[in-house]
Design a protein around this motif. Structure first.
Motif, PDB file in Angstrom:
ATOM      1  N   UNK A 146       0.658  -1.282  -0.425  1.00  0.00           N
ATOM      2  CA  UNK A 146       0.082  -0.022   0.260  1.00  0.00           C
ATOM      3  C   UNK A 146       1.014   1.167   0.181  1.00  0.00           C
ATOM      4  N   UNK A 147       1.779   1.564   0.810  1.00  0.00           N
ATOM      5  CA  UNK A 147       2.741   2.791   0.691  1.00  0.00           C
ATOM      6  C   UNK A 147       3.185   2.317  -0.404  1.00  0.00           C
ATOM      7  N   UNK A 148       3.771   1.809  -1.045  1.00  0.00           N
ATOM      8  CA  UNK A 148       4.599   1.259  -2.228  1.00  0.00           C
ATOM      9  C   UNK A 148       3.906   2.438  -3.618  1.00  0.00           C
ATOM     10  N   UNK A 149       2.471   1.845  -3.456  1.00  0.00           N
ATOM     11  CA  UNK A 149       1.541   2.651  -4.371  1.00  0.00           C
ATOM     12  C   UNK A 149       1.372   3.842  -3.808  1.00  0.00           C
ATOM     13  N   UNK A 150       1.654   4.559  -3.178  1.00  0.00           N
ATOM     14  CA  UNK A 150       1.229   6.086  -2.546  1.00  0.00           C
ATOM     15  C   UNK A 150       2.730   6.167  -2.988  1.00  0.00           C
ATOM     16  N   UNK A 151       3.893   5.814  -2.981  1.00  0.00           N
ATOM     17  CA  UNK A 151       5.218   6.748  -3.390  1.00  0.00           C
ATOM     18  C   UNK A 151       5.848   6.683  -4.609  1.00  0.00           C
ATOM     19  N   UNK A 152       4.816   5.539  -5.678  1.00  0.00           N
ATOM     20  CA  UNK A 152       5.141   5.808  -6.967  1.00  0.00           C
ATOM     21  C   UNK A 152       4.461   6.799  -7.143  1.00  0.00           C
ATOM     22  N   UNK A 153       3.081   7.928  -7.060  1.00  0.00           N
ATOM     23  CA  UNK A 153       3.320   9.084  -7.387  1.00  0.00           C
ATOM     24  C   UNK A 153       4.192  10.043  -7.419  1.00  0.00           C
ATOM     25  N   UNK A 154       4.994   9.913  -6.410  1.00  0.00           N
ATOM     26  CA  UNK A 154       6.116  11.215  -6.572  1.00  0.00           C
ATOM     27  C   UNK A 154       7.683  10.635  -7.041  1.00  0.00           C
ATOM     28  N   UNK A 155       7.788   9.732  -7.143  1.00  0.00           N
ATOM     29  CA  UNK A 155       8.826   8.825  -7.180  1.00  0.00           C
ATOM     30  C   UNK A 155       9.213   7.254  -8.531  1.00  0.00           C
ATOM     31  N   UNK A 156      10.317   7.090  -9.115  1.00  0.00           N
ATOM     32  CA  UNK A 156      10.478   5.877  -9.781  1.00  0.00           C
ATOM     33  C   UNK A 156      10.189   4.795  -9.170  1.00  0.00           C
ATOM     34  N   UNK A 157      10.581   3.580  -9.412  1.00  0.00           N
ATOM     35  CA  UNK A 157       9.477   2.379  -8.645  1.00  0.00           C
ATOM     36  C   UNK A 157      10.851   1.894  -7.606  1.00  0.00           C
ATOM     37  N   UNK A 158      12.268   2.183  -7.951  1.00  0.00           N
ATOM     38  CA  UNK A 158      12.862   1.580  -7.028  1.00  0.00           C
ATOM     39  C   UNK A 158      12.965   2.663  -5.745  1.00  0.00           C
ATOM     40  N   UNK A 159      13.108   4.022  -5.734  1.00  0.00           N
ATOM     41  CA  UNK A 159      12.721   4.470  -4.859  1.00  0.00           C
ATOM     42  C   UNK A 159      11.503   4.557  -3.855  1.00  0.00           C
ATOM     43  N   UNK A 160      10.354   4.581  -4.289  1.00  0.00           N
ATOM     44  CA  UNK A 160       9.627   3.860  -4.627  1.00  0.00           C
ATOM     45  C   UNK A 160       9.809   2.796  -3.445  1.00  0.00           C
ATOM     46  N   UNK A 161      10.060   1.777  -3.823  1.00  0.00           N
ATOM     47  CA  UNK A 161      10.044   0.899  -3.419  1.00  0.00           C
ATOM     48  C   UNK A 161      10.980   0.655  -1.546  1.00  0.00           C
ATOM     49  N   UNK A 162      12.252   1.893  -1.971  1.00  0.00           N
ATOM     50  CA  UNK A 162      12.836   1.949  -0.093  1.00  0.00           C
ATOM     51  C   UNK A 162      11.720   2.895   0.313  1.00  0.00           C
ATOM     52  N   UNK A 163      11.436   4.304  -0.477  1.00  0.00           N
ATOM     53  CA  UNK A 163      10.435   4.765   0.571  1.00  0.00           C
ATOM     54  C   UNK A 163       9.497   3.716   1.503  1.00  0.00           C
ATOM     55  N   UNK A 164       8.560   2.657   0.936  1.00  0.00           N
ATOM     56  CA  UNK A 164       7.947   2.131   1.398  1.00  0.00           C
ATOM     57  C   UNK A 164       8.190   1.187   2.887  1.00  0.00           C
ATOM     58  N   UNK A 165      10.043   0.610   2.217  1.00  0.00           N
ATOM     59  CA  UNK A 165       9.875  -0.105   3.344  1.00  0.00           C
ATOM     60  C   UNK A 165      10.681   0.632   4.498  1.00  0.00           C
ATOM     61  N   UNK A 166      11.497   1.470   3.907  1.00  0.00           N
ATOM     62  CA  UNK A 166      11.497   2.390   5.470  1.00  0.00           C
ATOM     63  C   UNK A 166      10.724   3.856   6.213  1.00  0.00           C
ATOM     64  N   UNK A 167       9.306   3.301   5.092  1.00  0.00           N
ATOM     65  CA  UNK A 167       8.252   4.295   6.048  1.00  0.00           C
ATOM     66  C   UNK A 167       7.102   3.048   6.941  1.00  0.00           C
ATOM     67  N   UNK A 168       5.825   2.229   5.718  1.00  0.00           N
ATOM     68  CA  UNK A 168       6.072   1.580   6.480  1.00  0.00           C
ATOM     69  C   UNK A 168       6.183  -0.202   6.769  1.00  0.00           C
ATOM     70  N   UNK A 169       8.008   0.110   6.105  1.00  0.00           N
ATOM     71  CA  UNK A 169       8.270  -1.535   6.518  1.00  0.00           C
ATOM     72  C   UNK A 169       9.326  -1.169   7.948  1.00  0.00           C
ATOM     73  N   UNK A 170       8.887  -0.064   8.739  1.00  0.00           N
ATOM     74  CA  UNK A 170       9.702   0.753  10.134  1.00  0.00           C
ATOM     75  C   UNK A 170       8.993   0.746  11.202  1.00  0.00           C
ATOM     76  N   UNK A 171       7.649   0.729  10.539  1.00  0.00           N
ATOM     77  CA  UNK A 171       6.441   0.546  11.660  1.00  0.00           C
ATOM     78  C   UNK A 171       6.183  -1.186  11.712  1.00  0.00           C
ATOM     79  N   UNK A 172       5.993  -1.619  10.866  1.00  0.00           N
ATOM     80  CA  UNK A 172       5.988  -3.076  10.783  1.00  0.00           C
ATOM     81  C   UNK A 172       7.592  -3.889  11.577  1.00  0.00           C
ATOM     82  N   UNK A 173       8.403  -3.022  11.005  1.00  0.00           N
ATOM     83  CA  UNK A 173       9.283  -3.904  11.988  1.00  0.00           C
ATOM     84  C   UNK A 173       9.343  -3.513  13.458  1.00  0.00           C
TER      85      UNK A 173
END
Length: 725
Positions: free
Chosen positions: A248-275
């Motif tokens: 879900x966070x990856x889909x949000x981040x794709x609005x403002x960045x490319x796919x690799x950056x979106x994956x990094x931001x998704x894991x860095x934000x939602x992934x932080x909450x997951x961890x």
């Protein structure tokens, strides 16, 4: 760090997938070579019943105390007796099919005055094996079934029960239905088959690794099937949810960045909450080790391992698979235009307007509702439901009913009295004094003849209560016998202890009950400390802990109402009401704590993020709720579906835990987190984020909101950035 891990997994997707497939293959190989889960009775060091069992094993070394056993119950046709020549011949022929087995130590046929009822219509045979129940072969079990079949063919009613029959827990179609419901919810949430399938795929891979790992370790660690089932249930639920949060966070981040950056931001934000959320679950489950119940500790560690695997899958395998289809996970409209899709009509903002308009009324109403549901928890009675809780379609339940009808309910749960007469001048006379005292106690139907060990200094008696194993009167009887013991023991010059399956269950329930409050206190203290670090607020942790207590006791209230009082028992397949399993409440505490913190982190972290970016307190509540509520609702529905499916399991503990977790998730997600949390935050206003300056300097800083990612990405664009596919 997590952002870099997400980008690495995205770039090296083939390597990451290969590592997980190797892990899965290794788990399969280990599981195939292992002996699998064992059927062992829960032990609890330090209680009287366990000490008495240990004394029997020491003084009666040839008794094979850990050997499996089986009971075959025979009922003569109407108007006949088992003692007739014809019926006796039928029983002898049937038992001959069992007695010749290589694992059988002894077969005791029905006999008048002991194992044949007063009217002669019902009797039972006892079969003792040289090996414990996990080692009973299929050939030995088939011999038992053949004996019952021969007796039935000759016109007798025959059933069987005992530890030799236990073969494990079967999967229920309802458990698979829970996964199907999860798939539908994911599809409705994401609007993409790929986005819906990815969390299911990764969760199945993760839970396969963890479940097979538990299966492989079950034999050496002597874990029961319930450990594997709990790991399967919890690993599947959190695995789907954690992966969904990252997608879900990856889909949000794709609005403002490319796919690799979106994956990094998704894991860095939602992934932080997951961890963080996964860590709270692991700590709570691993904390079950301090309760002092080995079987509970094994279940907690097995489930904690499954959660660790789910977190690792969400942080590595999910971004890797996103690399194979970075556009296919987007909604169709987003794929066409590449821009932010128009917001659909949602109930989030109208619901927030209602909650924020009347926060005090909403808070009082929600708390009162959960408190009312929790009222039955005040009457919680712990125990261990036995064959009486099984469906009437099973032979164990029918054997239980036949014995109870012919000999009385207490015959299914006799008490064992172990008399240590080493200090007595006349051991036999001293044991007789003890037997007379027990026989004269109200609630005791009969006391057997004493059986002495070869040295003649230790005896074992069997006392049959007038009430059933799970009856509250039986617990009172055990208390009465133990209260009278000092005087009787002093007069006879011996010491004795009361044990047996029924007494062991009673002692385990008492110890679990005494450990429940300290464990809840530890869990609450841990919750406050962890949330204090994450949200840097005094009131948010206090609110979260109180909400957790409301959800927990409301779920316990439902469990007591269904399993102890029998409300709606028929709908859930509960054949007979009785005490709640001793391990269930404390196990529920550990799991519900972690799940409650999951929703707290995922919801409030978005509110905290909005407030940290300068929004006023009320706007931050609305913004954070709008951003996270849809995913939290979907996650809660998925967990309810998965846990609700396990409520149809055959194993009583899994059934109770499944229903309890489903109710706890419903109460915590929809009543506490999505209703009471925003209402309380609205009442607190800016004070919700208050933290004393000195405490602020002492606490470590945890970047759950991913602020460091913005700073990192404000620099030069990395040369390896990949364009969106």
């Amino acid at each position: 760090m997590l952002g870099r891990l997400g980008r690495f997994s995205y770039r090296r997707r083939w390597s990451v997938v290969a590592v997980w497939l190797l892990a899965l293959s290794g788990a399969v190989l280990l599981a195939v070579k292992s002996e699998g889960p064992v059927n062992t009775r829960a032990t609890m060091p330090g209680i009287e019943s366990q000490q008495a069992f240990d004394l029997i094993a020491e003084r009666f070394p040839g008794a094979a105390a850990d050997g499996a056993s089986a009971t075959l119950v025979f009922v003569a046709p109407p108007g006949q007796a088992l003692t007739s020549a014809a019926n006796k011949k039928v029983i002898d022929t049937a038992l001959a099919a069992v007695s010749g087995g290589p694992q059988v130590a002894r077969v005791v046929p029905p006999s008048p005055g002991g194992s044949i009822s007063a009217g002669g219509s019902t009797g039972f045979a006892s079969v003792t094996y040289r090996v414990p129940s996990p080692e009973v072969t299929e050939e030995s079990r088939t011999a038992l079934a053949d004996a019952v079949g021969r007796a039935r063919a000759a016109g007798l009613t025959a059933e069987m029960s005992g530890s030799a029959l236990k073969t494990g827990t079967r999967m229920s179609p309802m458990e698979l239905a829970g996964v199907a419901i999860a798939a539908v919810v994911l599809l409705m949430t994401f609007g993409s088959m790929v986005a819906a399938g990815l969390p299911l795929l990764t969760a199945i891979i993760g839970v396969a690794v963890s479940f097979l790992g538990v299966w492989a370790a079950a034999g050496p660690l002597e874990m029961a099937i319930t450990s594997g089932m709990l790991a399967l249930m919890l690993g599947l639920a959190v695995g789907i949810d954690y992966a969904m949060f990252v997608v879900s966070r990856f889909r949000e981040e794709r609005h403002s960045g490319d796919a690799e950056q979106a994956a990094g931001r998704a894991v860095g934000t939602a992934g932080s909450a997951v961890a963080f959320a996964g860590t709270t679950v692991v700590i709570a489950l691993a904390g079950l080790s301090v309760v002092g119940i080995p079987s509970l500790a094994k279940m907690g560690l097995a489930a904690a391992g499954a959660v660790v695997v789910a977190v690792l899958v969400a942080l590595t395998l999910v971004p890797a698979l996103l690399g194979f289809a970075p556009n296919r996970v987007l909604a169709r409209a987003q794929r066409r235009g590449g821009a932010r899709t128009p917001a659909r009509r949602s109930v989030a903002r109208p619901w927030m307007r209602l909650v924020l308009r009347r926060p005090l009324v909403i808070t009082l109403a929600g708390a009162a509702l959960l408190a009312a549901i929790a009222v039955p928890a005040l009457f919680l009675r712990l125990g261990t439901p036995g064959d009486a809780s099984r469906p009437v379609t099973e032979t164990q339940r029918r054997a239980y009913d036949l014995r109870a009808a012919a000999f009385g309910p207490g015959f299914n749960g006799p008490l064992t009295v172990v008399v240590d007469a080493r200090g007595a001048a006349d051991p036999k006379a001293a044991v007789a004094t003890v037997a007379d005292s027990i026989r004269a106690t109200g609630g005791v139907v009969s006391v057997s003849k004493a059986s002495f060990n070869p040295q003649g200094d230790t005896a074992v008696l069997t006392a049959v209560p007038s009430s059933g194993p799970t009856d509250a009167r039986t617990e009172t009887l055990v208390e009465t016998l133990r209260a009278a013991r000092p005087g009787v023991a002093a007069a006879a010059g011996v010491s004795y202890e009361i044990t047996g399956t029924t007494a062991l269950d009673i002692d385990m329930a008492r110890k679990t009950r005494s450990a429940l409050v300290p464990y809840v206190s530890i869990v609450i203290g841990l919750a406050v400390l962890l949330l204090l670090v994450v949200f840097r607020s005094v009131w948010v942790p206090v609110k979260a802990a109180l909400g957790f207590l409301l959800s927990l006791f409301a779920a316990l209230g439902v469990i007591v109402a269904v399993f102890q009082w029998g409300w709606a028992a028929g709908v859930l397949g509960v054949e007979q009401s009785g005490p709640v399993m001793s391990l269930m409440p404390i196990l529920l505490v550990g799991i519900v704590f972690g799940l409650a913190m999951d929703y707290e982190v995922f919801l409030v972290s978005r509110m905290r993020e909005a407030h940290a970016h300068g929004r006023p307190a009320q706007d931050a509540i609305v913004t954070g709720f709008a951003q996270s509520s849809k995913v939290v609702v979907a996650a809660a529905v998925i967990m309810i579906a998965v846990f609700g499916g396990f409520a149809a399991a055959d194993e009583p503990l899994i059934k109770m835990v499944g229903l309890g977790l489903a109710c706890a998730v419903f109460f915590d997600a929809f009543v506490v987190r999505l209703t009471l949390v925003p209402a309380v935050l609205q009442l607190l206003g800016e004070r919700a984020w208050w933290l004393p300056g000195r405490l602020d300097r002492w606490l470590p800083h945890v970047d759950v909101e991913g602020g460091s990612l913005s700073e990192e990405q404000s620099g030069p664009e990395p040369a390896h950035a990949l364009s969106a596919r």
